[in-house]
Design a protein around this motif. Sequence first.
Motif, PDB file in Angstrom:
ATOM      1  N   ILE A  15       0.877  -1.176   0.000  1.00 31.44           N
ATOM      2  CA  ILE A  15       0.000   0.000   0.000  1.00 31.44           C
ATOM      3  C   ILE A  15       0.909   1.218   0.000  1.00 31.44           C
ATOM      4  O   ILE A  15       1.884   1.248   0.752  1.00 31.44           O
ATOM      5  CB  ILE A  15      -0.900   0.028   1.258  1.00 31.44           C
ATOM      6  CG1 ILE A  15      -1.878  -1.161   1.275  1.00 31.44           C
ATOM      7  CG2 ILE A  15      -1.660   1.349   1.358  1.00 31.44           C
ATOM      8  CD1 ILE A  15      -2.606  -1.334   2.591  1.00 31.44           C
ATOM      9  N   ARG A  18      -0.599   8.405  -1.260  1.00 29.64           N
ATOM     10  CA  ARG A  18      -0.490   9.541  -2.182  1.00 29.64           C
ATOM     11  C   ARG A  18      -0.438  10.792  -1.313  1.00 29.64           C
ATOM     12  O   ARG A  18      -1.424  11.153  -0.671  1.00 29.64           O
ATOM     13  CB  ARG A  18      -1.677   9.566  -3.139  1.00 29.64           C
ATOM     14  CG  ARG A  18      -1.589  10.658  -4.211  1.00 29.64           C
ATOM     15  CD  ARG A  18      -2.665  10.464  -5.265  1.00 29.64           C
ATOM     16  NE  ARG A  18      -3.984  10.412  -4.674  1.00 29.64           N
ATOM     17  CZ  ARG A  18      -5.040   9.797  -5.236  1.00 29.64           C
ATOM     18  NH1 ARG A  18      -4.914   9.203  -6.391  1.00 29.64           N
ATOM     19  NH2 ARG A  18      -6.204   9.792  -4.627  1.00 29.64           N
ATOM     20  N   ASN A  22      -3.177  12.389   1.049  1.00 29.98           N
ATOM     21  CA  ASN A  22      -3.014  11.420   2.138  1.00 29.98           C
ATOM     22  C   ASN A  22      -3.943  10.212   1.981  1.00 29.98           C
ATOM     23  O   ASN A  22      -4.464   9.687   2.964  1.00 29.98           O
ATOM     24  CB  ASN A  22      -3.253  12.092   3.484  1.00 29.98           C
ATOM     25  CG  ASN A  22      -2.546  11.359   4.610  1.00 29.98           C
ATOM     26  OD1 ASN A  22      -1.428  10.866   4.437  1.00 29.98           O
ATOM     27  ND2 ASN A  22      -3.195  11.270   5.760  1.00 29.98           N
ATOM     28  N   SER A  23      -4.162   9.783   0.752  1.00 31.51           N
ATOM     29  CA  SER A  23      -4.995   8.602   0.537  1.00 31.51           C
ATOM     30  C   SER A  23      -4.118   7.363   0.382  1.00 31.51           C
ATOM     31  O   SER A  23      -2.940   7.457   0.010  1.00 31.51           O
ATOM     32  CB  SER A  23      -5.896   8.793  -0.682  1.00 31.51           C
ATOM     33  OG  SER A  23      -5.121   9.032  -1.827  1.00 31.51           O
ATOM     34  N   PHE A  24      -4.709   6.217   0.668  1.00 30.50           N
ATOM     35  CA  PHE A  24      -3.975   4.955   0.703  1.00 30.50           C
ATOM     36  C   PHE A  24      -4.345   4.117  -0.513  1.00 30.50           C
ATOM     37  O   PHE A  24      -5.513   3.781  -0.707  1.00 30.50           O
ATOM     38  CB  PHE A  24      -4.304   4.198   1.995  1.00 30.50           C
ATOM     39  CG  PHE A  24      -3.809   4.887   3.227  1.00 30.50           C
ATOM     40  CD1 PHE A  24      -4.490   5.978   3.743  1.00 30.50           C
ATOM     41  CD2 PHE A  24      -2.661   4.473   3.867  1.00 30.50           C
ATOM     42  CE1 PHE A  24      -4.037   6.635   4.873  1.00 30.50           C
ATOM     43  CE2 PHE A  24      -2.200   5.117   5.005  1.00 30.50           C
ATOM     44  CZ  PHE A  24      -2.885   6.203   5.503  1.00 30.50           C
ATOM     45  N   ILE A  25      -3.344   3.770  -1.297  1.00 32.63           N
ATOM     46  CA  ILE A  25      -3.578   3.102  -2.578  1.00 32.63           C
ATOM     47  C   ILE A  25      -3.047   1.670  -2.500  1.00 32.63           C
ATOM     48  O   ILE A  25      -1.844   1.450  -2.320  1.00 32.63           O
ATOM     49  CB  ILE A  25      -2.876   3.863  -3.716  1.00 32.63           C
ATOM     50  CG1 ILE A  25      -3.430   5.290  -3.807  1.00 32.63           C
ATOM     51  CG2 ILE A  25      -3.029   3.123  -5.034  1.00 32.63           C
ATOM     52  CD1 ILE A  25      -2.622   6.206  -4.689  1.00 32.63           C
ATOM     53  N   PRO A  26      -3.929   0.693  -2.632  1.00 31.17           N
ATOM     54  CA  PRO A  26      -3.477  -0.708  -2.590  1.00 31.17           C
ATOM     55  C   PRO A  26      -2.887  -1.135  -3.926  1.00 31.17           C
ATOM     56  O   PRO A  26      -3.234  -0.577  -4.979  1.00 31.17           O
ATOM     57  CB  PRO A  26      -4.777  -1.470  -2.290  1.00 31.17           C
ATOM     58  CG  PRO A  26      -5.841  -0.636  -2.933  1.00 31.17           C
ATOM     59  CD  PRO A  26      -5.392   0.807  -2.786  1.00 31.17           C
ATOM     60  N   ASP A  33      -5.829   4.430  -9.449  1.00 28.86           N
ATOM     61  CA  ASP A  33      -4.802   5.175  -8.707  1.00 28.86           C
ATOM     62  C   ASP A  33      -3.490   4.385  -8.666  1.00 28.86           C
ATOM     63  O   ASP A  33      -2.403   4.979  -8.743  1.00 28.86           O
ATOM     64  CB  ASP A  33      -5.289   5.477  -7.289  1.00 28.86           C
ATOM     65  CG  ASP A  33      -6.478   6.408  -7.269  1.00 28.86           C
ATOM     66  OD1 ASP A  33      -6.511   7.359  -8.087  1.00 28.86           O
ATOM     67  OD2 ASP A  33      -7.392   6.205  -6.455  1.00 28.86           O
TER      68      ASP A  33
ATOM     69  N   THR B 269      -9.100   2.711  -3.161  1.00 26.25           N
ATOM     70  CA  THR B 269      -8.257   3.726  -2.531  1.00 26.25           C
ATOM     71  C   THR B 269      -9.001   4.269  -1.306  1.00 26.25           C
ATOM     72  O   THR B 269     -10.167   4.651  -1.403  1.00 26.25           O
ATOM     73  CB  THR B 269      -7.965   4.863  -3.524  1.00 26.25           C
ATOM     74  OG1 THR B 269      -7.228   4.320  -4.625  1.00 26.25           O
ATOM     75  CG2 THR B 269      -7.172   5.981  -2.863  1.00 26.25           C
ATOM     76  N   MET B 270      -8.307   4.292  -0.161  1.00 22.67           N
ATOM     77  CA  MET B 270      -8.935   4.706   1.096  1.00 22.67           C
ATOM     78  C   MET B 270      -8.450   6.098   1.499  1.00 22.67           C
ATOM     79  O   MET B 270      -7.268   6.430   1.346  1.00 22.67           O
ATOM     80  CB  MET B 270      -8.578   3.725   2.219  1.00 22.67           C
ATOM     81  CG  MET B 270      -9.053   2.308   1.994  1.00 22.67           C
ATOM     82  SD  MET B 270     -10.861   2.140   1.930  1.00 22.67           S
ATOM     83  CE  MET B 270     -11.343   2.776   3.541  1.00 22.67           C
ATOM     84  N   ALA B 271      -9.374   6.890   2.025  1.00 21.08           N
ATOM     85  CA  ALA B 271      -9.019   8.204   2.575  1.00 21.08           C
ATOM     86  C   ALA B 271      -9.771   8.404   3.872  1.00 21.08           C
ATOM     87  O   ALA B 271     -10.894   7.909   4.040  1.00 21.08           O
ATOM     88  CB  ALA B 271      -9.357   9.306   1.574  1.00 21.08           C
ATOM     89  N   ILE B 289      -5.911  -3.641   2.450  1.00 17.29           N
ATOM     90  CA  ILE B 289      -7.084  -3.072   1.796  1.00 17.29           C
ATOM     91  C   ILE B 289      -7.557  -4.128   0.811  1.00 17.29           C
ATOM     92  O   ILE B 289      -6.843  -4.469  -0.133  1.00 17.29           O
ATOM     93  CB  ILE B 289      -6.759  -1.766   1.053  1.00 17.29           C
ATOM     94  CG1 ILE B 289      -6.227  -0.712   2.031  1.00 17.29           C
ATOM     95  CG2 ILE B 289      -8.002  -1.246   0.333  1.00 17.29           C
ATOM     96  CD1 ILE B 289      -5.765   0.587   1.351  1.00 17.29           C
TER      97      ILE B 289
END
Lengths: 57, 318
Positions: A15, A18, A22-26, A33, B269-271, B289
Amino acid sequence: MYKQTKKLDGTINTIVIRVQDNSFIPFDLENTDYQAYLKWLAEGNTPLPADTIEENK
Amino acid sequence: MSIAISGSSITFADLTTQITAAVGAGFKNRIYNGDMRIWQRGTTFTNPTLANYYTADRWGANRSSDVNGAVVSRIASGLDGFEYALALQRASGNTSAESLSLQYSNESTNTYDLVGSPVTLSFWAKTGSNYSGGPLFVRIRSGTGVDQRVYAYTGLNDFAASTQAITSTWTRYFLTGTVPSSTTQLGFYMFWTPPATAAGADDSVYITGVQLEAGSSATEFERRPIGTELALCQRYFEKGKFHSAGVGSSGAGLGGSLYFRVEKRAAPTMAYTNTITAFVGAATTNVTIATDSVSLYRIGTATAAYQYQQDWTAAIEL
């Protein structure tokens, strides 16, 4: 810009963060993304290193 | 009683009468949120761009060259049978002549069964009181890639297109074409172009009741329960709240799992926003995730009763 993340055991996770939002990209090839991240890597960029546990306190 | 045909209707032995073709009956509409009731991200969007694309659930919008001066918002439709419509507006005073577009990208897996068949697009539209544009340019678009956005299809083919004059009165419009062979994605693309003069207060196109269905004629708009429509949209975007509390210690990972109401088409995508914490660090860390759930934690800062809560979004749009 992207930043790596670590699991609790200290290994690098699949993961990335960005940084701009501050988003989490798997790491999933169907995630647009993640596709953008791969393109960014292919352009010769390198992600920031993951924060340590101490830095996340 | 046997089946009876009278004019344009068919009456069956159980005395029910059918006035439209049965083709595609039951989830016949390939457009999710065609009646513009689902707005999980908010109800007003200023300056949508390709990087900030989604507005109403499943609906993307932008202006040519990504220039500013577009507003997308939810309005009460004022049209019998439809609670809401989407307004695609040039901002008051804006002088750009770049076109404004509204777009829908169908997931590839919901496309294959339509290849080689006629499809019909139908929608209601009207202009705002200060509309400055000309006709609506309407496209049913095919592509040969997988799960791309409709403006960037590989093998892009506008196999059905119309230049549609519109008025300030709600009117239903139609467009039919045959899905080309080898099609793997299908979408809807609509745009209008203003002049390079200052926009008035309601330089808008309003649209609702968008339906894309199999067959060469439009049937009645499909009414789906609101919970069903929301669930269809949540395959691509969902939001919720996460809360974790307990007794933790400094340096420990403190967290839990959250489970999506609807499994996603891929890992999203998680925020996270609106965070409240006690005795944990500022940074969320995701362990996993997945398409159905997320595991996450924060680092404890003291031996104490910790807690944190935060809002989350899971986005896996095309």
